[in-house]
Design an enzyme around this catalytic site. Structure first.
Site, PDB file in Angstrom:
ATOM      1  N   SER A 135       0.836  -1.187   0.000  1.00 34.13           N
ATOM      2  CA  SER A 135       0.000   0.000   0.000  1.00 34.13           C
ATOM      3  C   SER A 135       0.883   1.253   0.000  1.00 34.13           C
ATOM      4  CB  SER A 135      -0.966  -0.044   1.171  1.00 34.13           C
ATOM      5  OG  SER A 135      -1.975   0.941   1.038  1.00 34.13           O
ATOM      6  N   ASP A 156      -9.764  -4.800  -5.034  1.00 38.30           N
ATOM      7  CA  ASP A 156      -9.225  -3.834  -4.084  1.00 38.30           C
ATOM      8  C   ASP A 156      -9.945  -2.488  -4.235  1.00 38.30           C
ATOM      9  OD1 ASP A 156      -7.682  -2.147  -2.495  1.00 38.30           O
ATOM     10  OD2 ASP A 156      -5.764  -2.909  -3.237  1.00 38.30           O
ATOM     11  N   HIS A 194      -7.934  -5.214  -0.330  1.00 39.20           N
ATOM     12  CA  HIS A 194      -6.654  -4.548  -0.124  1.00 39.20           C
ATOM     13  C   HIS A 194      -5.659  -5.371   0.691  1.00 39.20           C
ATOM     14  CE1 HIS A 194      -4.048  -1.160  -0.471  1.00 39.20           C
ATOM     15  NE2 HIS A 194      -4.015  -0.917   0.831  1.00 39.20           N
TER      16      HIS A 194
END
Length: 324
Positions: free
Chosen positions: A187, A277, A306
């Site tokens: 991320s 996601d 995610h």
């Protein structure tokens, strides 16, 4: 989770026009050259593990601010090792000194704290504040919109500089083989890994590879316009409250898009993406992957949100690292 974005067959060729600031390279060269020298202190930590030695590091980040980090190495290490410099996701701190998978596998592993973050990961050993007062106070809480109306004051200018200093410190550490350094993260951490790969050539650093998982801050404008989840939504909230700053915001963000950093990367890369996601949609991830200028591979998780590939991806990364 349902797949909601562009079909995979199209994503593999998806190369949208992502705005890049006209002075992108000059901005980063000036930002990094204006910093004080990188210095660091290091203290052994009793981590309650028998197979890993851990060191508590404080190094100088953007503006000379003290930034915390961990260094984990296999117990008893005295000679240089291949190394993974790991960056954390949005809202996470460096965490407790237990998450040392790469050190378990025989690597030196740095884990950098993210200034002003850490509300979503326990840490009993102190974190890193973001005390800059020039970033402004308007906007939603958290770093995503802090100082966003100007590239000079934007939060990610400071965080990326911190990440560069972490990497530079790693290249000089006596337990690190400087020819075998990898950058990694998920991320926000994946974005920082991309940024490091893009900036490394201009810094005279040759990375052995980059491992960005479900990376954030790539094709940013599409992320803001596509999803109501995660930090991208905070930019939309900011613009709802301050529509008069819209042009300034997009100009500022054009200095930070991961696609621009990916274009400059020269090291091998092993990406991952999750097709369901809603935080970092696949149409934000693939443009960075498709722009990557060197050897690359992408692991696709069709049904994941995610969290991406999680432990499965870590297992695959260990195999990729061994081959590189």
């Amino acid at each position: 989770m349902a797949q909601f974005d562009i079909p995979l067959v199209e994503l593999r060729e998806y190369q949208p026009e992502v705005r890049e600031a006209s002075g992108f390279d000059d901005f980063w060269a000036r930002t990094l050259s204006d910093q004080p020298p990188v210095t660091a202190t290091e203290t052994p930590l009793e981590n309650r593990l028998v197979t890993i030695d851990t060191f508590d590091i404080t190094f100088t980040g953007f503006g000379g601010a003290p930034i915390k980090a961990w260094l984990h190495v296999p117990a008893g290490t005295t000679t240089p090792l291949p190394t993974v410099v790991r960056y954390r996701g949005h809202s996470e701190s460096r965490g407790m000194p237990f998450d040392a998978t790469f050190a378990d596998a025989g690597y030196a592993q740095f884990v950098m704290d993210s200034r002003g973050q850490g509300w979503n990961k326990a840490n009993l050993f102190g974190g890193t504040a973001d005390l800059h007062t020039d970033a402004g106070t308007f906007g939603p809480p958290g770093p995503m919109t802090k100082g966003i109306a100007s590239a000079e004051t934007y939060y990610y200018r400071r965080l990326i500089t911190d990440a560069v200093h972490m990497l530079q410190h790693a290249t000089t550490h006596p337990l690190v083989n400087p020819d075998r350094i990898f950058v990694a993260g998920g991320s926000q951490g994946g974005f920082l890994a991309i940024a490091m790969a893009g900036l490394a050539p201009s810094l005279g650093i040759t990375l052995a590879g980059a491992l960005p998982d479900v990376p954030f801050m790539c094709n940013i404008r599409r992320g803001v316009e596509l999803t109501d989840s995660g930090p991208y939504a905070l930019v939309a909230d900011f613009l709802k409250a301050a529509p008069h700053l819209e042009d300034q915001v997009w100009e500022s963000l054009s200095h930070f898009d991961g696609v621009s950093f990916a274009r400059r990367a020269t090291s091998p890369a092993y990406f991952s993406v999750a097709l369901a996601d809603v935080v970092c949609p696949p149409s934000t991830v693939f443009p960075a992957y498709n722009a990557w200028g060197a050897e690359k591979d992408m692991e696709v998780y069709p049904y994941n949100n995610h969290e991406g590939g999680g432990d499965v991806q870590t297992w695959k990364q260990l195999g990729w690292l061994a081959n590189h």
